[in-house]
Design a protein around this motif. Sequence first.
Motif, PDB file in Angstrom:
ATOM      1  N   LYS A  31      -5.869 -17.096   7.817  1.00 11.93           N
ATOM      2  CA  LYS A  31      -4.751 -16.190   7.556  1.00 11.93           C
ATOM      3  C   LYS A  31      -4.147 -16.540   6.206  1.00 11.93           C
ATOM      4  O   LYS A  31      -4.045 -17.717   5.838  1.00 11.93           O
ATOM      5  CB  LYS A  31      -3.680 -16.321   8.647  1.00 11.93           C
ATOM      6  CG  LYS A  31      -4.084 -15.782   9.998  1.00 11.93           C
ATOM      7  CD  LYS A  31      -2.936 -15.903  10.988  1.00 11.93           C
ATOM      8  CE  LYS A  31      -3.327 -15.356  12.349  1.00 11.93           C
ATOM      9  NZ  LYS A  31      -2.209 -15.456  13.333  1.00 11.93           N
ATOM     10  N   LEU A  32      -3.750 -15.495   5.466  1.00 13.24           N
ATOM     11  CA  LEU A  32      -3.133 -15.716   4.168  1.00 13.24           C
ATOM     12  C   LEU A  32      -1.926 -14.811   4.003  1.00 13.24           C
ATOM     13  O   LEU A  32      -1.780 -13.805   4.689  1.00 13.24           O
ATOM     14  CB  LEU A  32      -4.134 -15.504   3.029  1.00 13.24           C
ATOM     15  CG  LEU A  32      -4.806 -14.124   2.834  1.00 13.24           C
ATOM     16  CD1 LEU A  32      -3.876 -13.123   2.151  1.00 13.24           C
ATOM     17  CD2 LEU A  32      -6.075 -14.254   2.029  1.00 13.24           C
ATOM     18  N   ARG A  33      -1.068 -15.187   3.056  1.00 16.39           N
ATOM     19  CA  ARG A  33       0.088 -14.368   2.687  1.00 16.39           C
ATOM     20  C   ARG A  33       0.160 -14.288   1.166  1.00 16.39           C
ATOM     21  O   ARG A  33      -0.092 -15.275   0.472  1.00 16.39           O
ATOM     22  CB  ARG A  33       1.389 -14.970   3.228  1.00 16.39           C
ATOM     23  CG  ARG A  33       1.534 -14.943   4.743  1.00 16.39           C
ATOM     24  CD  ARG A  33       2.788 -15.689   5.182  1.00 16.39           C
ATOM     25  NE  ARG A  33       2.678 -17.114   4.888  1.00 16.39           N
ATOM     26  CZ  ARG A  33       3.718 -17.920   4.685  1.00 16.39           C
ATOM     27  NH1 ARG A  33       4.953 -17.426   4.700  1.00 16.39           N
ATOM     28  NH2 ARG A  33       3.533 -19.215   4.444  1.00 16.39           N
ATOM     29  N   TRP A  34       0.520 -13.113   0.659  1.00 15.99           N
ATOM     30  CA  TRP A  34       0.679 -12.907  -0.779  1.00 15.99           C
ATOM     31  C   TRP A  34       2.106 -13.273  -1.197  1.00 15.99           C
ATOM     32  O   TRP A  34       3.058 -13.010  -0.461  1.00 15.99           O
ATOM     33  CB  TRP A  34       0.402 -11.456  -1.167  1.00 15.99           C
ATOM     34  CG  TRP A  34      -0.888 -10.899  -0.679  1.00 15.99           C
ATOM     35  CD1 TRP A  34      -1.063  -9.987   0.323  1.00 15.99           C
ATOM     36  CD2 TRP A  34      -2.203 -11.186  -1.157  1.00 15.99           C
ATOM     37  NE1 TRP A  34      -2.384  -9.697   0.498  1.00 15.99           N
ATOM     38  CE2 TRP A  34      -3.117 -10.415  -0.394  1.00 15.99           C
ATOM     39  CE3 TRP A  34      -2.699 -12.024  -2.153  1.00 15.99           C
ATOM     40  CZ2 TRP A  34      -4.481 -10.450  -0.600  1.00 15.99           C
ATOM     41  CZ3 TRP A  34      -4.073 -12.066  -2.355  1.00 15.99           C
ATOM     42  CH2 TRP A  34      -4.949 -11.287  -1.595  1.00 15.99           C
ATOM     43  N   LYS A  35       2.251 -13.859  -2.381  1.00 14.73           N
ATOM     44  CA  LYS A  35       3.569 -14.191  -2.924  1.00 14.73           C
ATOM     45  C   LYS A  35       3.729 -13.517  -4.283  1.00 14.73           C
ATOM     46  O   LYS A  35       2.990 -13.807  -5.225  1.00 14.73           O
ATOM     47  CB  LYS A  35       3.739 -15.701  -3.072  1.00 14.73           C
ATOM     48  CG  LYS A  35       5.122 -16.127  -3.576  1.00 14.73           C
ATOM     49  CD  LYS A  35       5.222 -17.646  -3.635  1.00 14.73           C
ATOM     50  CE  LYS A  35       6.607 -18.081  -4.080  1.00 14.73           C
ATOM     51  NZ  LYS A  35       6.906 -17.681  -5.480  1.00 14.73           N
TER      52      LYS A  35
END
Length: 213
Positions: free
Chosen positions: A167-171
């Motif tokens: 899982k990843l999240r964009w910043k």
Amino acid sequence: MSQISETSPKHCAKKGGINIKNRHKKLFFTFSTFFTGLLLFIFLVWLILHPAKPEFSLTEADIYTLNLSSSTTHLLNSSVQLTLFSKNPNKKVGIYYDKLLVYAAYRGQQITSEASLPPFYQSHEEINLLTAFLQGTELPVAQSFGYLIGRDRSAGKVILGMKMDGKLRWKIGTWVSGAYRFNVNCVAIVAFGTNTTTAPLASIQGTRCSTTI
């Protein structure tokens, strides 16, 4: 002569109720306009920056153990060392990796247990080195596993797959997106001939991996 008008309490209450309703409508309209504008702003920033998916490349795969504990029970013991690079190609977008699970596969069969990599943050255009030592103890495999490995050994090479789920999240600036699932698939060609007996058996060349989000 002056005209005198009288207003009943009922009329005053009705007029006051209308004013309260109008006030609620104005507040609702103001809030809706602000919220819609904020969503539109975030969407426009997203379109302008348009984050590109991360890039992975498998640089080396070393096989230390890959053998059946018994030809009758079809249980596999394995140990594989993987080395790969992860790159964030974005110039203005960072990436939070919250969860990373890696395992090795052979002809569609999982041949090691999953290994968990520590979460990390990847800045703009940053490249990180990732390593994982994968092991499997008496993992059940198909009855054809021994035959297929023997055939590959005769051919002088074995093709391993490296799978990663996470899982990843964009910043973007101070804004951080929600979590997105992603999958990485890599292929390694390892020299595995009849005269190759000393461990580890190393991959012949590095490969570019495919990433889906």
